[in-house]
Design an enzyme around this catalytic site. Sequence first.
Site, mmCIF file in Angstrom:
data_model
loop_
_atom_site.group_PDB
_atom_site.id
_atom_site.type_symbol
_atom_site.label_atom_id
_atom_site.label_comp_id
_atom_site.label_asym_id
_atom_site.label_seq_id
_atom_site.Cartn_x
_atom_site.Cartn_y
_atom_site.Cartn_z
ATOM 1 N N SER A 153 -4.486 3.445 -1.134
ATOM 2 C CA SER A 153 -4.616 4.938 -0.799
ATOM 3 C C SER A 153 -6.176 5.179 -0.288
ATOM 4 C CB SER A 153 -4.276 6.015 -1.778
ATOM 5 O OG SER A 153 -4.812 5.822 -2.926
ATOM 6 N N HIS A 189 2.427 4.437 -0.562
ATOM 7 C CA HIS A 189 1.835 5.053 0.527
ATOM 8 C C HIS A 189 2.450 4.038 1.845
ATOM 9 C CE1 HIS A 189 -1.177 7.999 -0.491
ATOM 10 N NE2 HIS A 189 -1.113 7.381 -1.586
ATOM 11 N N LYS A 207 5.830 11.987 -0.915
ATOM 12 C CA LYS A 207 5.141 11.642 0.053
ATOM 13 C C LYS A 207 5.887 11.701 1.265
ATOM 14 C CE LYS A 207 1.107 9.602 -2.347
ATOM 15 N NZ LYS A 207 1.557 9.844 -3.656
#
Length: 419
Positions: free
Chosen positions: A206, A234, A265
Amino acid sequence: MWACRLLHAGLSAAPRGRRAQSALTQLRGVLEEELEAIRGAGTWKSERVITSRQGPRIHVDGVSGGILNFCANNYLGLSSHPEVIQAGLQALEEFGAGLSSTRFICGTQSIHKDLEAKIARFHQREDAILYPSCFDANAGLFEALLTPQDAVLSDELNHASIIDGIRLCKAHKYRYRHLDVADLEAKLQEAQKHRLRLVATDGAFSMDGDIAPLQEICHLASRYGALVFVDECHATGFLGATGRGTDELLGVADQVTIINSTLGKALGGASGGYTTGPEPLVSLLRQRARPYLFSNSLPPAVAGCASKALDLLMESNAIVQSMAAKTQRFRRKMKAAGFTILGANHPICPVMLGDARLASCMADDMLKRGIFVIGFSYPVVPKNKARIRVQISAVHSEEDIDRCVEAFVEVGRLHGALP
């Protein structure tokens, strides 16, 4: 007699009260000294207050006009997607605000089981288990799975939640150099004496936006009889042809044993995490994973939003392709302007500046120009590796991208970061 006892009690209580007050005063002094050290180092992290929905354009308290947001994990732009919001409202109406319970007592609803099944189908795994966050999923996995007979081999730059989760387990711990498969092989050779060997890595890291060499890792795991765990926070939703993550991107989906990821996310952006993998593992986690056993169930509205986000993703990969094109546009223009950008075509685009104060000041001046970005410095990243981490979303327009680059060039020249 009773009066004497009261007098004695009062006299003895007074020193205790003074000692307690003295301890509190000492604590305040220790804390203020620590806080002042953070300020002095230029690493103080302030929280800007957003007064609107999350999205590519937001409103920030104390700042007039709309702001372009370039630092959210809202990779697919689904945090405020109307269908995702409607699904959350429908779940809230049908299933209530929450369960007031852990899953194994009276906190499992059909919406939780349906979402777990959908996650398993999405990743093409046998089963899945939900947690309040992926931090909890990482905290629950290693302690429940690994014993003193086992070993875990971890990339040195893994996310803090993986590191903390590994610390909780009693397995033998090996740390290999970042992305260094030769060092990993040496550690695997050393770990052959243990029962189970688990290689643990982020899929996409990240802070730097780089991607784990999963093909080589899986090859070594097969050669040395190890299992592979990947944290895909991610990557889930936007890496790979259909957004399945780094294992799809690199063609090793059938060689990765365990995946942990997040709903907070790309998949709606609210909260929640999960583990997906072999059914016996998921069954064991339901029996032993402490964050699962001792945390309230995921709120129904969050489950509803995430479920709809997965539906949208599985219907079409157009949104994934859109984000990839915009990521390439930003990286190309920033490099042409003279900035150093880490990573490998990931929507996390770290603009490297080195100095913590410079990163913080440039981020503040970007906000004055209508661009919301944040400077990252120690201890989030290593000392002298401060950066502004830009994150591209599928809902940014090309004009948004170009405006962000123009602001960077202007601020970079102002602060001497560009010639």
